[in-house]
Design a protein around this motif. Structure first.
Motif, PDB file in Angstrom:
ATOM      1  N   ARG A 224       0.854  -1.182   0.000  1.00  0.00           N
ATOM      2  CA  ARG A 224       0.000   0.000   0.000  1.00  0.00           C
ATOM      3  C   ARG A 224       0.895   1.240   0.000  1.00  0.00           C
ATOM      4  O   ARG A 224       1.950   1.249   0.628  1.00  0.00           O
ATOM      5  CB  ARG A 224      -0.888   0.052   1.250  1.00  0.00           C
ATOM      6  CG  ARG A 224      -1.737  -1.176   1.477  1.00  0.00           C
ATOM      7  CD  ARG A 224      -2.897  -1.282   0.502  1.00  0.00           C
ATOM      8  NE  ARG A 224      -3.769  -2.379   0.887  1.00  0.00           N
ATOM      9  CZ  ARG A 224      -3.564  -3.647   0.568  1.00  0.00           C
ATOM     10  NH1 ARG A 224      -2.495  -3.978  -0.156  1.00  0.00           N
ATOM     11  NH2 ARG A 224      -4.397  -4.590   0.954  1.00  0.00           N
ATOM     12  N   ILE A 225       0.451   2.281  -0.679  1.00  0.00           N
ATOM     13  CA  ILE A 225       1.142   3.573  -0.630  1.00  0.00           C
ATOM     14  C   ILE A 225       0.396   4.447   0.371  1.00  0.00           C
ATOM     15  O   ILE A 225      -0.794   4.705   0.203  1.00  0.00           O
ATOM     16  CB  ILE A 225       1.180   4.251  -2.009  1.00  0.00           C
ATOM     17  CG1 ILE A 225       1.818   3.325  -3.051  1.00  0.00           C
ATOM     18  CG2 ILE A 225       1.955   5.563  -1.933  1.00  0.00           C
ATOM     19  CD1 ILE A 225       1.798   3.892  -4.469  1.00  0.00           C
ATOM     20  N   CYS A 226       1.101   4.861   1.417  1.00  0.00           N
ATOM     21  CA  CYS A 226       0.460   5.568   2.522  1.00  0.00           C
ATOM     22  C   CYS A 226       1.132   6.906   2.802  1.00  0.00           C
ATOM     23  O   CYS A 226       2.362   7.011   2.746  1.00  0.00           O
ATOM     24  CB  CYS A 226       0.528   4.714   3.795  1.00  0.00           C
ATOM     25  SG  CYS A 226      -0.353   3.148   3.672  1.00  0.00           S
ATOM     26  N   ALA A 227       0.333   7.892   3.129  1.00  0.00           N
ATOM     27  CA  ALA A 227       0.881   9.165   3.594  1.00  0.00           C
ATOM     28  C   ALA A 227       1.671   8.917   4.871  1.00  0.00           C
ATOM     29  O   ALA A 227       1.300   8.072   5.687  1.00  0.00           O
ATOM     30  CB  ALA A 227      -0.248  10.155   3.856  1.00  0.00           C
ATOM     31  N   ALA A 228       2.778   9.649   5.031  1.00  0.00           N
ATOM     32  CA  ALA A 228       3.675   9.389   6.156  1.00  0.00           C
ATOM     33  C   ALA A 228       4.254  10.685   6.682  1.00  0.00           C
ATOM     34  O   ALA A 228       4.133  11.750   6.061  1.00  0.00           O
ATOM     35  CB  ALA A 228       4.793   8.439   5.727  1.00  0.00           C
ATOM     36  N   THR A 229       4.889  10.590   7.837  1.00  0.00           N
ATOM     37  CA  THR A 229       5.596  11.732   8.414  1.00  0.00           C
ATOM     38  C   THR A 229       7.049  11.707   7.959  1.00  0.00           C
ATOM     39  O   THR A 229       7.594  10.652   7.631  1.00  0.00           O
ATOM     40  CB  THR A 229       5.547  11.690   9.952  1.00  0.00           C
ATOM     41  OG1 THR A 229       6.112  10.461  10.406  1.00  0.00           O
ATOM     42  CG2 THR A 229       4.111  11.795  10.436  1.00  0.00           C
ATOM     43  N   ALA A 230       7.688  12.865   7.963  1.00  0.00           N
ATOM     44  CA  ALA A 230       9.070  12.955   7.490  1.00  0.00           C
ATOM     45  C   ALA A 230      10.076  12.513   8.550  1.00  0.00           C
ATOM     46  O   ALA A 230      11.152  12.021   8.229  1.00  0.00           O
ATOM     47  CB  ALA A 230       9.378  14.381   7.040  1.00  0.00           C
ATOM     48  N   GLY A 231       9.743  12.675   9.835  1.00  0.00           N
ATOM     49  CA  GLY A 231      10.652  12.264  10.900  1.00  0.00           C
ATOM     50  C   GLY A 231      11.974  13.003  10.840  1.00  0.00           C
ATOM     51  O   GLY A 231      12.050  14.175  10.476  1.00  0.00           O
TER      52      GLY A 231
ATOM     53  N   ASP B  50      -6.574   2.264   6.482  1.00  0.00           N
ATOM     54  CA  ASP B  50      -7.053   2.152   5.113  1.00  0.00           C
ATOM     55  C   ASP B  50      -8.543   2.453   5.108  1.00  0.00           C
ATOM     56  O   ASP B  50      -9.281   1.966   5.973  1.00  0.00           O
ATOM     57  CB  ASP B  50      -6.806   0.716   4.621  1.00  0.00           C
ATOM     58  CG  ASP B  50      -6.664   0.633   3.111  1.00  0.00           C
ATOM     59  OD1 ASP B  50      -6.728   1.683   2.466  1.00  0.00           O
ATOM     60  OD2 ASP B  50      -6.506  -0.484   2.602  1.00  0.00           O
ATOM     61  N   CYS B  51      -8.996   3.274   4.167  1.00  0.00           N
ATOM     62  CA  CYS B  51     -10.420   3.578   4.073  1.00  0.00           C
ATOM     63  C   CYS B  51     -11.078   2.642   3.071  1.00  0.00           C
ATOM     64  O   CYS B  51     -10.637   2.565   1.917  1.00  0.00           O
ATOM     65  CB  CYS B  51     -10.638   5.026   3.647  1.00  0.00           C
ATOM     66  SG  CYS B  51     -12.397   5.450   3.500  1.00  0.00           S
ATOM     67  N   PRO B  52     -12.122   1.921   3.467  1.00  0.00           N
ATOM     68  CA  PRO B  52     -12.786   1.009   2.535  1.00  0.00           C
ATOM     69  C   PRO B  52     -13.666   1.714   1.506  1.00  0.00           C
ATOM     70  O   PRO B  52     -14.135   1.082   0.555  1.00  0.00           O
ATOM     71  CB  PRO B  52     -13.645   0.134   3.460  1.00  0.00           C
ATOM     72  CG  PRO B  52     -13.909   0.998   4.655  1.00  0.00           C
ATOM     73  CD  PRO B  52     -12.689   1.852   4.829  1.00  0.00           C
ATOM     74  N   ASN B  53     -13.822   3.035   1.676  1.00  0.00           N
ATOM     75  CA  ASN B  53     -14.734   3.761   0.795  1.00  0.00           C
ATOM     76  C   ASN B  53     -14.041   4.681  -0.207  1.00  0.00           C
ATOM     77  O   ASN B  53     -14.601   5.012  -1.240  1.00  0.00           O
ATOM     78  CB  ASN B  53     -15.716   4.587   1.639  1.00  0.00           C
ATOM     79  CG  ASN B  53     -16.791   5.242   0.808  1.00  0.00           C
ATOM     80  OD1 ASN B  53     -17.508   4.577   0.074  1.00  0.00           O
ATOM     81  ND2 ASN B  53     -16.909   6.562   0.914  1.00  0.00           N
ATOM     82  N   CYS B  54     -12.809   5.121   0.118  1.00  0.00           N
ATOM     83  CA  CYS B  54     -12.098   6.016  -0.794  1.00  0.00           C
ATOM     84  C   CYS B  54     -10.639   5.585  -0.876  1.00  0.00           C
ATOM     85  O   CYS B  54     -10.265   4.525  -0.360  1.00  0.00           O
ATOM     86  CB  CYS B  54     -12.234   7.478  -0.353  1.00  0.00           C
ATOM     87  SG  CYS B  54     -11.300   7.906   1.145  1.00  0.00           S
ATOM     88  N   ASP B  55      -9.808   6.393  -1.502  1.00  0.00           N
ATOM     89  CA  ASP B  55      -8.416   5.996  -1.725  1.00  0.00           C
ATOM     90  C   ASP B  55      -7.486   6.432  -0.598  1.00  0.00           C
ATOM     91  O   ASP B  55      -6.269   6.358  -0.731  1.00  0.00           O
ATOM     92  CB  ASP B  55      -7.913   6.569  -3.051  1.00  0.00           C
ATOM     93  CG  ASP B  55      -7.947   8.096  -3.088  1.00  0.00           C
ATOM     94  OD1 ASP B  55      -8.437   8.703  -2.112  1.00  0.00           O
ATOM     95  OD2 ASP B  55      -7.489   8.671  -4.091  1.00  0.00           O
TER      96      ASP B  55
END
Length: 566
Positions: free
Chosen positions: A199-206, A229-234
């Motif tokens: 999965r491609i996920c938004a992340a923090t830069a740390g 993960d949202c089952p309704n959108c991306d």
């Protein structure tokens, strides 16, 4: 790879084990050791045996092909690095105890590289002087080092690990966005070729810094990251990166704040039970010290504070919990009865759920007393809003409001738009078209090469052992001689023919090993196709088995070669 010599197990340095290693915690650790792919050298330090090295090399090859495909240029930089560049960017201190530090005989400070932003920046500063020299993408595949407090999970979390790190250098932000997009697409191709579910996920830069950041996560029970993960959108994001919009409410109709006696209620649980209210109606105030200064963190009483988020917010400052001594030194802080109203010389952070206008039951800063109808923005002020709660299954999607689902995952890649953080620190400029200096903007992009091997093992293994995708497997076919001389002779003969047809072949020609052990080892080792010279060897008939599906069929030598080389 084609026409490599047949690998004979009678000569192979790989001893399989029947039992799991005593210290193994996760599936990949157990199977990679049992199947003879890796062996422990020290805590968090692993040696790769011949079969493991083949898999590792295949992952490297795929990564290298896709990086070359976007025009990246491969270099090789040292792992032993000087202190000065990392001190210039602040990371000598920011990395804390995880940074391996050492001194040479003259007392000079060095480190073992965790990532190489500083060194690549200095390389480009030395080699590129004009806008005409950019854009450029450089990469390497090399060992990295991290002094883990508790190395665990085999090669998933070691102190030495193999990583591909690449860096883009552009003169404009639009160019950085293009370099980022090139890497993002290349990573998708890499992980698809590897056969990974990701999965491609938004992340923090740390500690890396920069603005936009995304992680590539491989769902697995052994994962140390939690993503939503949202089952309704991306929408998909590491839980550490989920943020919610601050939504003030109208609190004008709430009665005045009122102190109420609540003896023996120092916890949210005892308070809620005593008053007969839901924990969500209370306000939890956690006290921490940030570089020695006390900070209060407010969240709804039914939620937990994510200390990792608090630490990330204040990084590189040190965050620690307050102690009994701290309470003794501050008479205004009453343990178990802290409230934000009336706090002095204490910075107050709150989660966006403690929005202006919301009313709470919270501590009255007196022993055995709480206050009700305490309204945010009326009775107390929030110095800063930060998403600090532990995300729960069912929390609303920040994008569409649908309940989120949580899963564990292994981080296999991370991409960052660093911007000019490192260029500013190390003064990386080139001459622009107008002859004036232009500050370069950077991107940083990592893939855990050795970690990808573990992720593949986690995702593809079954109850019999490893089960590698074809492109990363140590061989295309595992030929098994059931035991008799005729069967061994046929196995070796067909192995050479398969090699001549361009296939990578592992053949079990071990003498004195029972057919049962050989079949068990073949399933444990996990080559995609298993070809057995067994009971019908005298007729020139072999059995072909698909390791993943278990499907079997009998074929002549010529049919087997044609089928496997198709």
């Amino acid at each position: 790879m084609a026409n490599a010599p047949v690998q004979r197990m009678s000569q192979l340095m790989a001893k399989t084990l029947r039992d799991d290693p005593a210290d193994a915690e996760v599936l990949s650790h157990k199977l990679l050791v049992r199947a003879g792919y890796v062996r422990r050298t020290a805590a968090g330090i692993w040696s790769w045996l011949p079969l493991g090295k083949k898999v590792l090399a295949n992952v490297e090859r795929i990564v290298r092909e896709e990086m070359d495909g976007i025009g990246a240029q491969e270099v090789s930089l040292p792992s032993l690095l000087p202190r000065e560049p990392y001190e210039a960017t602040g990371r000598w201190d920011e990395y804390g105890a995880e940074l391996f530090r050492l001194q040479d005989r003259r007392g000079g400070d060095y480190l073992l590289g965790p990532t190489h932003e500083e060194i690549f920046t200095l390389l480009v500063k030395d080699q590129c002087s004009s806008y005409k020299d950019l854009p450029v993408i450089l990469y390497q595949i090399a060992a990295k080092y991290r002094d883990e407090a508790r190395p665990r999970a085999g090669i998933l979390r070691g102190r030495e690990f193999l990583m591909k790190d690449s860096y883009s250098f552009d003169t404009e932000d639009e160019g950085l966005a293009q370099s980022y997009a090139l890497h993002r697409a290349a990573y998708q191709r890499i992980f698809e070729r590897l056969g990974l579910d990701y999965r491609i996920c938004a992340a923090t830069a740390g500690a890396m810094g920069g603005s936009k950041s995304e992680e590539f996560l491989a769902p697995a029970e052994a994962g140390e990251d939690t993503f939503a993960d949202c089952p309704n959108c991306d929408f998909a994001a590491n839980t550490e990166a989920i943020t919610y919009e601050l939504k003030p409410v109208d609190g004008s109709g709430v009665a005045a704040a009122e102190e109420i006696p609540t003896p023996d209620t120092p916890t949210i649980e005892t308070l809620a039970a005593s008053l007969g209210v839901a924990a969500s109606a209370t306000l939890k105030n956690l006290l921490v010290k940030v570089d020695g200064e006390i900070v209060a963190v407010g969240v709804p009483g039914d939620r937990e504070v994510d200390l990792g988020k608090v630490e990330a917010h204040f990084a590189p400052a040190t965050v620690e919990m307050v102690t009994e001594t701290d309470f003794a030194d501050r008479e205004d802080l009453v343990r178990g009865y802290v409230g934000p109203q009336g706090l002095e010389k204490v910075k107050y952070l709150a989660d966006p759920r403690v929005a202006p206008g919301t009313a709470w039951i919270t501590g009255a800063n007196k022993e055995g007393m709480h206050a009700k109808n305490v309204v945010a923005g009326r009775d107390f002020e929030v110095d800063e809003y930060v998403d600090v709660v532990v995300v729960q299954d069912g929390d609303p999607c920040p994008k569409c409001g649908t309940g989120l689902t949580l899963d564990r995952a292994i981080e296999i890649g991370h991409i960052f738009q660093l911007g000019r953080k490192y260029a500013d620190a190390l003064k990386l400029d080139v001459l622009g078209q107008n002859g004036k200096p232009v500050r370069v903007t950077m991107g940083s992009y990592g893939i855990g090469v050795s970690r990808a091997v573990a992720a593949l093992a986690e995702q593809s293994a079954d109850d019999k052992g490893l089960c590698w995708p074809a492109e990363v497997a140590p061989a295309d076919v595992h030929v098994v001689a059931a035991g008799k001389a005729l069967q061994t002779e046929l196995a070796l003969e067909v192995s050479e023919k398969l090699r001549a047809a361009g296939l990578r072949v592992l053949v079990d020609d071990r003498a004195g090993v029972s057919p049962g052990v050989k079949f068990t080892d073949a399933e444990l080792i996990g080559v995609p196709k298993i070809l057995v010279a067994g009971r019908r060897s005298a007729e020139g008939v072999l059995e072909l088995k698909d390791r993943r599906t278990g499907e079997r069929e009998e074929l002549t030598v010529d049919e087997a070669i044609a089928r496997l080389s198709a």
